[in-house]
Design an enzyme around this catalytic site. Structure first.
Site, PDB file in Angstrom:
ATOM      1  N   LYS A   1       0.858  -1.185   0.000  1.00 35.70           N
ATOM      2  CA  LYS A   1       0.000   0.000   0.000  1.00 35.70           C
ATOM      3  C   LYS A   1       0.893   1.233   0.000  1.00 35.70           C
ATOM      4  O   LYS A   1       1.926   1.259   0.676  1.00 35.70           O
ATOM      5  CB  LYS A   1      -0.885  -0.043   1.254  1.00 35.70           C
ATOM      6  CG  LYS A   1      -1.941   1.054   1.328  1.00 35.70           C
ATOM      7  CD  LYS A   1      -2.860   0.852   2.542  1.00 35.70           C
ATOM      8  CE  LYS A   1      -3.937   1.925   2.639  1.00 35.70           C
ATOM      9  NZ  LYS A   1      -4.851   1.718   3.780  1.00 35.70           N
TER      10      LYS A   1
ATOM     11  N   SER B   1      -9.819   1.765   2.921  1.00 37.40           N
ATOM     12  CA  SER B   1      -8.943   2.559   2.091  1.00 37.40           C
ATOM     13  C   SER B   1      -7.885   1.730   1.356  1.00 37.40           C
ATOM     14  O   SER B   1      -7.248   2.253   0.448  1.00 37.40           O
ATOM     15  CB  SER B   1      -8.233   3.597   2.958  1.00 37.40           C
ATOM     16  OG  SER B   1      -7.348   2.956   3.868  1.00 37.40           O
TER      17      SER B   1
ATOM     18  N   SER C   1     -10.184  -0.621   7.041  1.00 41.26           N
ATOM     19  CA  SER C   1      -9.567  -0.406   5.726  1.00 41.26           C
ATOM     20  C   SER C   1      -8.895  -1.621   5.102  1.00 41.26           C
ATOM     21  O   SER C   1      -8.550  -1.589   3.930  1.00 41.26           O
ATOM     22  CB  SER C   1      -8.558   0.740   5.803  1.00 41.26           C
ATOM     23  OG  SER C   1      -9.222   1.976   5.788  1.00 41.26           O
TER      24      SER C   1
END
Lengths: 484, 477
Positions: free
Chosen positions: A76, A151, A175
């Site tokens: 990420k 997210s 997330s």
């Protein structure tokens, strides 16, 4: 080859059937082929990946390879990576190259895992649909008209589309688990303090926790074996022995006590999802588990409390982005005030600004007691609910999300509805507990996630419980048609 | 109307740790700008603070030294405001639960009774960087070397009643932190500075007047002058029918005045809240006791001992214990000298401090070490030289001409104690000054000094003064 789990890839690499360079090239090709449509990568680090793969091949040959040596993965874009741009999904950091490596990515690097690139995400991890990214929305591989969740939407979309066999994510209010549920993957949010936060750009420091996004619990265990551990550079990481997460996967779960919080099955839950979850619970009963209804009475307070605590922390965490030392700086600042207001005004997106405003408000003189202090007290109540529950049961189960993946743009203009998509995941962060989302079925061709919540530092048991289910079912092995 | 002055000080003492309070970067002063600021000091994304345990130990040491409560649990909080030299946009400080609570200190202004000043609290925090407004063509430069340097902010109660008391209190703390070896006390480099809260009220009134806060005073002289100016200003405002407004003021040492920086309405809302990146500081009794054992003899204890054991007067003991370096110097010299410690005290306070003052040097860079001075005093005590000759020896030692014994030898300064030799000189003087002898014998006693002077002069100061007195008295009788 691209649909293999990392456990399988690890074995394949050892057998010499393929080299890491070949495997890495395969995934890089898939990324190039599909990223335009899915938009799950912000940076593709091809040259570094091939170099790392070649080094991994050497290590494999030399016989000193770790389980993940040569296995390509994605990170990420919230983890700082030395020499590679780290944007956190924001225009503010569009130009930011960290001179240091996050502990989490350093551990993967040292284990010989190959970084394919940095994945898209909601800006500063603030969002549940991956639509707040400065780099554009990410698409759900199961239906590209829908969101992948957020997210960690880029990581999850990439793994679901088999552009990477595993990825890292971070989970502040759901997330990792929410997108894993919406894309049919296994996602684990470890206990707060289990994985170092050093070099992971902070959203809400007391809630943020990194974890793996994988096909299976077995893979998640391999990832956790690398990620978990105390880090002297993170004061909130916990100095506690790291177990071998793979060791207990096969343990039987006869007699496992599963708590079903009645609050998770009430109003607001899509009936089709409820049926999928019921079926999963039945499967567990068939495996010998015992089900018990429990209550987490303060569940309803989790979302509003979270939207005091998380914005409060983010409002000050994001103060450092001021245009002075790094990140976006406005053109021709007239004076200091102008430099601050325009750099931040231009660099941050709407959702980030909204949360900074909320956070600044709740910490202000005269409002602190009514909001922040009260939120902290409620947070304690939420933790106490779980504490009491874990005196009666071993794990808690329920749906990860109230609905399947929603359409792009469907909730983008309605923050409160968007916030409610994390209703089942947020309390876990408030309490600092570990929890996983595992694929449990489909509704209208869209994946549904089962959330399994464990007691503090009980990740081994979570993974064991998930693994046993995955041995009895194959929901986690389903691949969206276009990406088979 | 008679006004009472009310002052409270917030002293910032930079803790003498090697590395910063939340990072491993060096705290050494004077490096090229921004060469001692690591990613943590720069507030880079994703980096995290890790508490320097040494800073905690030093704060605890201070707390114990002033009889305060060292908290079992204290908390770091974020103080939020934007400024270019504050990299994170917040300062990590302590607010609700400081590491040190309470405590007190006795101060003494010359000619007044000693007073006890209460300390409210002392807390740990990180320093900000420095904004440099010169040399940047209208822009401002930022040097973050100082960012993250550990500070102990020591807050007094509004117990001080004059600028002189404020200075005495500040000096006392200044001395104490150096005794404790937790701060180098260097005020030029900003290691020790204070903010002064000043208000006035009609004598006898209990309610406090509205205060102003004068920021960043970095010398004792500025503290005194800034407070005096501020008191006069406030009296003028009130007696002119106005009201003192609560505000932050800056002292301009060039103009010797304070001026307004921002009013209460313009004050920041710092939005303090517990820093989620740091755990609370938890200190158990065993830790606190272990720190207590490391406490050195404190200035007041040392002063009392100098008076009781060495027979010094209160004033002398006070001067000599004002700094640990001076006290150590004195003790070492006195030990070597033997004999009367008062003599050593006089030499240290007189000739030595005088010479150091004149040369603009501190005790640490004294050309005459404690061993050298002690060695010389030993020669006075054993009558090898007189006190007067010693001044000459001291000067030679100051100029690097070796220790007392070699100076005495090289210059032939050994005292004449041979009575026969002294008598010869005396006889000669008497013979050469018949007029004075007659006057003396007819009752002009004052002339005795004249004869002593003549004898000492003739012996080039080397005659033993006690013997000269004795023999002169006999011969002039």
């Amino acid at each position: 080859m691209h649909t293999k789990t990392i456990s399988q890839l690890s074995a394949v690499l050892r057998s010499g059937e393929v080299s890491s360079v070949e495997l890495t090239s395969l995934f890089l090709d898939r990324i190039k082929q599909h990223n335009l449509a899915l938009n799950c990568f912000i940076s593709i680090t091809e040259a570094q990946a091939l170099e790392a793969a070649a080094a991994a091949d050497q290590r494999l040959k030399a016989g000193n390879a770790a389980p993940l040596t040569g296995v390509p993965i994605a990170h990420k874009d919230i983890f700082c990576t030395e020499g590679v741009k780290t944007t956190c999904g924001s225009k503010m950091l569009d130009n930011f190259i960290a001179p240091y490596e996050s502990t989490c990515t350093a551990k993967f690097r040292d284990a010989g895992a190959v970084m394919l690139g940095k994945t898209n995400m909601d800006e500063f991890a603030m969002g549940s649909s991956n639509e707040t990214s400065y780099f554009g929305a990410v698409k759900n591989p199961w239906d590209q008209g829908r969101v992948p969740g957020g997210s960690s939407g880029g990581s999850v979309s990439a793994v679901a589309a088999r552009l990477a066999p595993a990825a890292t994510g971070t989970d502040t209010g759901g997330s990792i688990r929410q997108p894993a549920a919406l894309c049919g993957l296994t996602g684990l949010k470890p206990t707060y303090g289990r994985v170092s936060r050093f070099g992971m750009i902070a959203f809400a420091s007391s809630l943020d926790q990194a974890g793996p996004v994988t096909y299976s619990a077995e893979d998640a265990a391999l990832m956790m074996n690398v990620m978990a551990g105390f880090d002297e550079r993170d004061s909130t990481s916990v100095a506690r022995e790291v177990p071998d997460y793979s060791a207990n996967l096969e343990n039987g779960i006869e007699g496992l006590k599963i708590g079903l919080p009645k609050e998770y099955f009430g109003e607001g839950l899509d009936g089709n999802i409820a049926r999928v979850i019921d079926a999963a619970i039945k499967e567990y009963e068939a495996l010998g588990a015992v089900v018990k209804e429990i209550s987490l009475p303060n569940t309803g307070l989790a979302v509003p409390t979270y939207y005091v605590v998380a914005p409060a922390e983010c409002s000050t965490n994001l103060s450092r982005f001021d245009g002075v030392r790094f990140g976006h700086r406005c053109d021709d600042p007239q004076d200091l005030f102008d430099l601050y207001t325009r750099s931040r005004g231009e660099g941050f997106g709407l959702e980030v600004k909204r949360r900074i405003m909320i956070g600044t408000y709740v910490l202000s003189a005269g409002y602190y007691d009514a909001y922040y202090l009260k939120a902290q007290k409620i947070r304690r109540l939420i933790s106490d609910d779980f504490r009491a529950a874990f005196e009666k049961v071993d794990v808690i189960m329920g749906p990860t999300t109230p609905s399947t993946a929603f359409k792009l743009g469907e909730k983008a203009d309605d923050p409160v509805t968007m916030y409610l998509s994390d209703i089942y995941t947020i309390a876990v962060n408030m309490a600092g507990l570990p929890a996983a989302s595992i694929p449990a079925g489909f509704v209208d061709g869209l994946p549904v996630g089962l959330q399994v919540i464990g007691n503090y530092f009980d990740e081994s048991r979570l993974l064991n419980v998930a693994h046993k289910y995955q041995q009895a079912t194959d929901w986690h092995l389903q691949v969206p048609k276009e990406f088979q | 109307m008679e006004w009472e002055i009310v002052i409270g000080l917030e002293i910032h003492a930079q803790l003498a740790t090697k590395s910063k309070i939340f990072s491993g970067a060096s705290t050494a002063y004077g490096a090229e700008p921004n060469t001692q600021a690591c990613a943590i000091d720069l507030g880079m994304p994703g980096v995290l603070p890790v508490l320097n345990k040494e800073a905690v130990r030093m704060a605890a040491k201070f707390g114990l030294a002033v009889g305060a409560k060292v908290s079992n649990r204290s908390l770091f909080e974020r103080k939020n405001y934007f400024y270019p030299d504050l990299p994170k946009g917040y300062q990590i400080s302590q607010f609700e639960l400081p590491i040190v609570e309470g405590g007190q200190l006795e101060i003494q202004v010359e000619g007044e009774d000693a007073r006890v000043i209460a300390i409210t609290r002392a807390h740990l925090e990180e320093d900000a960087g420095k904004s440099l407004h010169e040399d940047f063509q209208g822009s401002t430069g930022v040097d973050l070397n100082r960012a993250g340097t550990p500070l102990l902010e020591i807050v007094s109660e509004p117990d001080l009643r004059s600028a002189k008391e404020a200075v005495a209190y500040m000096k006392k703390i200044h001395s104490l932190v150096q005794y404790l070896e937790i701060c180098d006390g260097n005020m030029q480099e900003g290691s020790f500075r204070c903010d002064a809260n000043v208000s006035i009220r009609p004598m006898g009134q209990e309610k406090l007047g509205t205060r102003s806060e004068i920021k960043n005073l970095n010398s004792f002289r500025f503290v005194e002058r800034a407070i005096n100016f501020e008191v006069e200003r406030q009296i003028d405002v009130i007696e002119g029918g106005g009201k003192v407004v609560q505000e932050t003021r800056l002292y301009d040492s060039d103009k010797d005045e304070t001026r307004s920086m921002r009013s209460k309405e313009e004050a920041f809302d710092y939005r303090y809240f517990p820093d989620p990146d740091l755990l609370p500081i938890e200190l158990d009794e065993a830790y606190i006791e272990a720190v207590r054992i490391t406490l050195p003899e404190l200035p007041d204890e040392k002063k009392a001992r100098f008076m009781a054991e060495l027979g010094l007067a209160e004033y002398e003991a006070g001067v000599l214990t004002a700094s640990r370096e001076l006290a150590d110097y004195f003790e070492e010299a006195a030990k070597i000298a033997g004999g009367d410690a008062k003599r050593t005290a006089n030499w240290v306070m007189g000739d030595l401090l005088g010479a150091l003052n004149k040369a603009g040097k501190g005790i640490a860079d004294s050309p005459v070490s404690a061993a050298l001075l002690g060695g010389m005093l030993q020669r006075i005590n054993d009558n090898t030289i007189s006190g007067k000759i010693a001044k000459q020896v001291f000067e030679c030692m100051w100029n690097g001409e070796g220790d007392a014994d070699s100076v005495i030898k090289a210059k032939g300064l050994k005292q004449v104690t041979d009575s026969g030799a002294i008598e010869i000189i005396i006889d000669e003087i008497i013979a050469n000054n018949p007029g004075q002898v007659e006057q003396y014998r007819s009752g002009k006693d004052k002339l005795f000094g004249f004869f002593v002077g003549q004898v000492m002069k003739a012996s080039q100061g080397k005659a033993n003064p006690a013997q000269v007195n004795e023999l002169l008295k006999q011969k002039l009788a």
